[in-house]
Design an enzyme around this catalytic site. Structure first.
Site, mmCIF file in Angstrom:
data_model
loop_
_atom_site.group_PDB
_atom_site.id
_atom_site.type_symbol
_atom_site.label_atom_id
_atom_site.label_comp_id
_atom_site.label_asym_id
_atom_site.label_seq_id
_atom_site.Cartn_x
_atom_site.Cartn_y
_atom_site.Cartn_z
ATOM 1 N N ARG A 71 0.813 -1.226 0.000
ATOM 2 C CA ARG A 71 0.000 0.000 0.000
ATOM 3 C C ARG A 71 0.849 1.280 0.000
ATOM 4 N NH1 ARG A 71 -4.631 -1.598 4.246
ATOM 5 N NH2 ARG A 71 -2.823 -2.457 5.239
ATOM 6 N N LYS A 178 2.002 -19.568 4.966
ATOM 7 C CA LYS A 178 1.144 -20.076 6.037
ATOM 8 C C LYS A 178 0.664 -18.900 6.893
ATOM 9 C CE LYS A 178 3.842 -20.417 10.035
ATOM 10 N NZ LYS A 178 4.060 -20.889 11.326
ATOM 11 N N ASP A 207 5.785 -24.214 3.095
ATOM 12 C CA ASP A 207 6.056 -24.585 4.474
ATOM 13 C C ASP A 207 7.571 -24.597 4.558
ATOM 14 O OD1 ASP A 207 6.641 -25.948 6.851
ATOM 15 O OD2 ASP A 207 4.719 -26.977 6.800
ATOM 16 N N HIS A 208 8.147 -23.540 5.125
ATOM 17 C CA HIS A 208 9.593 -23.376 4.981
ATOM 18 C C HIS A 208 10.381 -24.486 5.671
ATOM 19 C CE1 HIS A 208 9.359 -21.303 8.920
ATOM 20 N NE2 HIS A 208 10.580 -21.724 9.057
ATOM 21 N N LYS A 212 14.164 -26.815 4.441
ATOM 22 C CA LYS A 212 15.417 -26.934 5.190
ATOM 23 C C LYS A 212 16.196 -28.143 4.683
ATOM 24 C CE LYS A 212 13.750 -24.845 9.479
ATOM 25 N NZ LYS A 212 14.713 -23.782 9.723
ATOM 26 N N GLU A 246 11.662 -23.447 21.216
ATOM 27 C CA GLU A 246 12.246 -22.117 21.044
ATOM 28 C C GLU A 246 12.554 -21.566 22.423
ATOM 29 O OE1 GLU A 246 10.348 -19.523 17.821
ATOM 30 O OE2 GLU A 246 8.771 -20.943 18.392
ATOM 31 N N ASP A 265 0.360 -22.957 15.023
ATOM 32 C CA ASP A 265 1.532 -22.285 14.468
ATOM 33 C C ASP A 265 2.624 -23.276 14.067
ATOM 34 O OD1 ASP A 265 2.672 -19.734 13.840
ATOM 35 O OD2 ASP A 265 4.104 -20.040 15.469
ATOM 36 N N HIS A 270 4.236 -27.292 10.132
ATOM 37 C CA HIS A 270 5.636 -27.728 10.051
ATOM 38 C C HIS A 270 5.848 -29.146 10.570
ATOM 39 C CE1 HIS A 270 6.347 -23.637 9.125
ATOM 40 N NE2 HIS A 270 6.357 -23.169 10.357
ATOM 41 N N LYS A 370 7.309 -22.422 23.327
ATOM 42 C CA LYS A 370 8.112 -21.205 23.450
ATOM 43 C C LYS A 370 8.661 -21.129 24.866
ATOM 44 C CE LYS A 370 6.144 -18.431 19.795
ATOM 45 N NZ LYS A 370 7.389 -18.367 19.012
#
Lengths: 523, 334
Positions: A71, A178, A207-208, A212, A246, A265, A270, A370
């Site tokens: 934008r 995603k 889906d990264h 990998k 994480e 998430d 994943h 997390k």
């Protein structure tokens, strides 16, 4: 001088007779990459640095273009300047070269526009027509939807309405970030909307994790060697644990995260794809459709939990405050933009069972959280103990301590590699055994820089290889297996927080494994 | 590095390696990982180039862990055949574990050539490919002595792949060597061909688009400008590779460049001319009268880069084999 040589094979029938796949990187055809959401974080941190890196390595055709769209009003030159700043800042493991940048920047363009405004697509069309002539892109366009997920369907509808989804001679493909839907129903609805415009073969759901190197290496490890595959089944494997931990919290993304949660998430996308990669049957041919067929088949074989079983096989957690390393860490509910009564799962652990011949009865424990003690993603394959515990040790209390290992660990990040842990005799008299590790370290065995997941996936989409992208049926199946858990958790009032920051999650998670006679390993 | 092992018999050298690993294990506070994916034999004829080879190996093993065997055959050697063993170790950034590859340095007088082959047979790592990088210029020459030729042949016999560098050699001599090794079913690599990869890849990318206005088949003439007085084998390779698909005419001429090798390549069709020219030590410029232009940052690759590329190719290289065959025809017709 003209020389006629009989001994040279006829190369003229090849698509590009100058191609040398043994030495050259994979061919990327001329194309334009249109990034919707070009001023967003993903674009700045990952997409543009990846595209620059591919250009730096001369992997992108000279006939390439990148069209940024968002934008914010900007000229082409302003966009180039902004992207230069991002690329030089976020480029990983590579030098930033001014001369290369100049050449790369000549292929950067910008169109200001609102995805919800049909007039914006007229501007985009005009820009792409012009680029096709000046940059000789052959009409090939890869659209990258890096926008708010709620805009996906509308953006694709408008691409269709403006004829931007197809071309007389070139290809048109769309990468969709995603999350693909918020639950099973919304994912199905989104698929329906997208399919009104695009054929499935032109949809690349990213889906990264699948990009990998170490996740791809699971397939090479399993199907390129004959050693482990005969053991890769219920007869020899006791349980499989997949951990994605994480150490950080939500890092300013509290607003987004409290709507998502760890199950949505990480596990729905994943980790369910990682599970499918670990457990799938070998494809007959290594191509996109065969590999994805096997992944989809596996996901469809995962037992869908009954509502009454959810409490037995799934655990939700949320981190509370703690002092770690002398630092006071706030709990999730104290994070900025987070509801003080939030019921969000910042930790999720699920036990899946795969009801097929190979895996019947083997629990797949998947956890993601997390604010765990460290950042680690790995897959641990625990083989059965030997039938007789010849080397089990009796403790002072008379209890028998089982001599364990029999463990294969596929490490996704960090310290990418594979470890086989087994028991070995300790030197000296007596038959004492202790665990030792046989390590393959990805980084030290292949010193060369490994491409980032986004580099890999962008190249794949540009060459039309969808092997590492998820297909509609895979997305559908992965939502199906988490949906009963989501539904039950939506109805539950949790007593959060239930684990302290810096710990390995709530005790209920340990209890979930204890019920099956197992324990979480410490990664 | 170990003390001199003399006489350098395989058993003694392997014992020396065993001791070395024990010492490494005792010395380090961190654990040591022994890495080996191949045996890399490097033969040279100068003590200095032996040192350089050892330096190159220390770089190469990071990408291609190997048991390195550096063989220096020179009049300057003290003994007939002596050896030392050492480890090339490094610690990857941020990692606690040290990775080590073993290296054996063998120094020999030219009179020891007949002993070289039998010594090496016992030293190659079991079950792994043997790559022979020949930097012994005297042994590669047409007028090499019989003992040198036989010694070289003995190393080729135990190798799966032979790598050499034709730069500075007469094209005919180099081609004869290549074809001789190929007849023995060895995979052969010439580093002067490897130097062309970046040029070739840039040109190949141009013809990726099936809908390209001027396809490769319409480029009827190819001009190669070389920096040397006469075309090197690399120039013939380039002409061969580019002209092979449609038998385009190839011409060679001397040009001005930056160092050795190719300085410009011109592809001509009736309606398009493409030029790829070195315009700086590290810069190559692509132009076409159809408006296409670009700059690429590749200079003269280092030996380590060339070897890294070659060590990644274990099997046959059909494109190189084809280029050799056609380069021979071009060189003969020149």
């Amino acid at each position: 001088m003209s020389v006629e040589t009989e001994s040279i094979p006829d190369l003229s029938s090849l698509e590009n007779p100058l191609q040398d796949p043994l030495r050259f990187a994979r061919r990327i055809p001329p194309c334009a990459v249109v990034i919707f959401g070009a001023s967003g974080d993903l674009s700045k941190r990952k997409l543009l640095p990846s595209l620059y890196r591919l250009f730096y390595e001369r992997r992108i055709s000279p006939h390439f273009a990148v069209v940024g769209s968002s934008r914010t009003p900007m000229s082409d030159d302003q966009f180039r300047e902004k992207m230069k700043e991002s690329v030089s800042r976020f480029l990983e493991d590579s030098p930033f070269d001014e001369d290369v940048w100049k050449s790369f920047a000549e292929g950067l363009f910008y169109v200001a526009g609102d995805l919800t405004n049909p007039a914006s697509y007229d501007d985009l069309k005009a820009k792409l027509d012009n680029i096709e002539k000046t940059r000789q892109t052959g009409g090939n366009v890869l659209y990258y939807l890096s926008t708010q997920p709620s805009h996906y369907a509308e953006a694709i509808k408008e691409l269709g309405a403006h004829g931007l989804h197809q071309h007389a001679s070139g290809w048109r493909r769309v990468i969709i970030e995603k999350p693909f839907g918020h639950d099973l129903l919304s994912a199905r609805k989104l698929n329906e909307e997208i399919h009104k415009v695009l054929d499935e073969s032109n949809i690349y759901r990213i889906d990264h994790y699948l990009g990998k190197e170490t996740v791809q290496n699971i397939l090479a490890f399993r199907f390129g060697n004959g050693i482990f595959e005969p053991l890769w089944n219920r007869r020899y494997i006791d349980n499989i644990q997949i951990t994605a931990a994480e150490s950080i919290g939500v890092e300013g993304r509290g607003g987004y995260y409290q709507e998502a949660g760890a199950l949505r998430d990480m596990i729905q996308n994943h980790l369910s794809q990682v599970m499918a990669t670990v457990a799938m049957e070998p494809p007959t041919i290594f191509d996109a459709e065969n590999v994805r067929d096997e992944r989809a088949k596996l996901l469809r074989a995962v037992r869908v939990m009954k509502p009454e079983d959810v409490h037995k096989y799934a655990v939700a957690g949320q981190y509370g405050p703690a002092k770690v390393g002398g630092q006071d860490l706030v709990g999730f509910r104290q994070e900025p933009s987070v509801d003080p009564d939030a019921q969000t799962d910042t930790y999720a652990a699920v036990t899946f069972f795969i009801d097929n011949w190979r895996w019947a009865g083997v629990p797949f424990y998947i956890r993601s959280g997390k604010r765990m003690p460290k950042r680690v993603t790995d897959i641990a394959i625990q083989f059965h103990a030997p039938p007789l515990g010849l080397f089990n040790q009796e403790t002072r209390t008379g209890a028998v301590r089982e001599a364990r290992p029999n463990l294969l660990v596929l490490r996704i990040q960090p310290e990418e590699g594979i470890s086989l842990r087994f028991l070995s005799k300790s030197p000296g008299s007596g038959m004492r055994v202790r665990p030792v590790s046989m390590d393959f370290n990805y980084g030290s065995s292949f010193g060369e820089r490994t491409p980032t997941a986004y580099e890999t996936l962008l190249v794949d989409a540009m060459v039309g290889d969808a092997t590492l992208y998820t297909r509609q049926d895979m997305v559908d199946a992965s939502w199906q297996i988490v949906q009963p858990v989501l539904d039950m958790w939506a109805k539950t009032k949790f007593n959060f927080p239930n684990y302290a920051s810096g710990s390995w999650g709530p005790k209920e998670s340990d209890e979930m494994l204890a019920r099956q006679g197992h324990v979480w390993r410490v990664p | 590095m170990s003390a001199v092992i003399f006489p350098a018999q395989p058993e003694q050298i392997l014992k020396g390696l065993g001791k070395l690993w024990t010492q490494l294990g005792e010395q380090g506070k961190t654990s040591v990982l022994r890495a080996c994916a191949m045996t890399l034999i490097v033969a040279t004829d100068e003590p200095d180039s032996g040192y350089m080879a050892s330096q190159t190996i220390s770089e190469l093993v990071k990408n291609h862990p190997s048991r390195g065997i550096v063989l220096v055959i020179s009049e300057a050697a003290e003994h007939d055949l002596e050896a030392r063993v050492l480890a090339q170790c490094w610690k990857p950034f941020g990692k606690a574990q040290q990775i080590c590859c073993e290296e054996i340095e063998i120094t020999a007088k030219p009179s020891a050539w007949p002993n070289v082959g039998p010594t090496l047979v016992g030293l190659v790592a079991a079950d792994l490919p043997v790559i022979f990088w020949c930097r012994h210029h005297a042994a590669l020459r047409r007028d090499a002595r019989a003992a040198q030729k036989e010694g070289l042949a003995a190393i080729v016999d135990i190798s799966h792949k032979v790598i050499f560098d034709s730069r500075g050699m007469l094209p005919h001599d180099a081609l004869e060597l290549i074809q001789g090794w190929q007849k023995q079913h060895r995979v052969v690599a010439d580093l002067d061909w490897t130097r062309l990869t970046a040029w070739r890849e840039t040109l190949a990318h141009l013809f990726e688009d099936a809908g390209r206005v001027t396809p490769l088949s319409q480029f009827h003439s190819i001009e190669i400008e070389h920096c040397e007085e006469k075309p090197s084998l690399a120039a013939f390779y380039m002409g061969a590779w580019l002209s092979a698909p449609y038998r385009a005419a190839v011409t060679f001429r001397e040009g001005r460049g930056f160092g050795a090798g190719i300085c410009k390549i011109i592809l001509r069709a009736d309606d398009e001319t493409i030029e790829l020219a070195r315009v700086g030590v590290d810069c190559v410029k692509l132009t076409s009268d159809k408006g296409l232009a670009g700059r690429y940052n590749f200079g003269e690759p280092t030996l380590t880069a060339l070897m890294t590329e070659e060590l990644a190719i274990a099997g046959a290289d059909a494109t190189f084999d084809m280029a050799v065959r056609r380069a021979k025809d071009l060189a003969e017709a020149y």
